[in-house]
Write an enzyme that holds these catalytic residues in place. Structure first.
Site, mmCIF file in Angstrom:
data_model
loop_
_atom_site.group_PDB
_atom_site.id
_atom_site.type_symbol
_atom_site.label_atom_id
_atom_site.label_comp_id
_atom_site.label_asym_id
_atom_site.label_seq_id
_atom_site.Cartn_x
_atom_site.Cartn_y
_atom_site.Cartn_z
ATOM 1 C CE1 TYR A 154 2.008 5.846 -15.624
ATOM 2 C CE2 TYR A 154 3.381 6.924 -13.998
ATOM 3 C CZ TYR A 154 3.256 6.241 -15.185
ATOM 4 O OH TYR A 154 4.375 5.947 -15.924
ATOM 5 C CD GLU A 161 -0.463 -1.403 -9.714
ATOM 6 O OE1 GLU A 161 0.465 -1.358 -8.884
ATOM 7 O OE2 GLU A 161 -0.381 -0.881 -10.847
#
Length: 232
Positions: A154, A161
């Site tokens: 994660y 991102e």
């Protein structure tokens, strides 16, 4: 509705979900394999990475938009909001940065590589876990990986991102200042969203791997992969 029709409808939904999860696993496994092969052959030269996996990545990730629909219409027992949060940011990445901006800072960056590896590993585990669970096949290894790898994947995926969106800001500004502002707004929103998803997974891990026998008994197919019990 007659009991026979209920069973038939449930069987159709189950078959559809098996096919969806199996196809999604195959797509992500191909993305992971192609990415790993590219890195093995080219090392840190990432200039051709997007040409190798970019289109496939966009198609496979866009297919995940169906999961929002699954949750909304009650095909699976997932929270529509949680699913939307998970899918939205990725669709923004593939269609809002990777697709429109053909620049090495975006398509040949370490942020892109980190993001692709984090996404593909996560989804290979998740979709294979769901597909096997729907078939009544339990895998303690996949169960453990599903509720453990997120600790690393994660943050890794989110870092990739954010690096991608940061690299896209000047090019978004050139198109329209509002586009740049939109990307910045999404970047600012990442910490609370990550916190929500991260803590959700921690709670799920404690529930499923922490000794709750009832949860473990039904954990072979987690909520987002389980057909909802509803009248058909």
């Amino acid at each position: 509705m007659a009991k026979g029709n209920k069973k038939e409808g449930s069987g159709v939904i189950n078959a559809y979900l098996v096919a969806y999860n199996a196809a999604s696993f195959a797509g992500w496994a191909l993305v992971l394999a192609k990415t790993a092969m590219y890195v093995a052959n080219n090392g840190t030269d990432l200039d051709g990475l997007f040409a190798q996996v970019g289109c496939l990545l966009i198609y496979v990730q866009t297919g995940a938009a169906l999961e929002v629909l699954h949750a909304l219409i009650g095909v699976v027992r997932s929270s529509p909001l949680t699913v939307l949060l998970q899918v939205y940011s990725r669709l923004l990445l593939v269609w809002g940065t990777l697709y429109p901006f053909d620049y090495p800072e975006i398509r040949a960056s370490y942020g892109f590589l980190l993001m692709v590896f984090a996404w593909s590993i996560t989804e290979c585990v998740r979709y294979s876990h769901y597909a096997l669970g729907l078939l009544g096949i339990e895998s303690s290894v996949l169960l453990y990986l599903r509720y453990t790898l997120f600790y690393v994947l994660y943050p890794a995926g989110v870092s990739g991102e954010l690096l991608e969106m940061w690299a896209a800001l000047p090019y978004a500004q050139a198109i329209r200042p509002a586009f740049k502002g939109f990307l910045i707004l999404n970047m600012v929103n990442y910490p609370p969203v990550l916190y929500k998803l991260y803590t959700h997974m921690i709670r799920q891990r404690r529930k499923i791997l922490g000794g709750d026998s009832k949860a473990k008994a039904g954990a072979s197919v987690p909520a987002s992969g389980t057909p909802a019990k509803k009248k058909l």
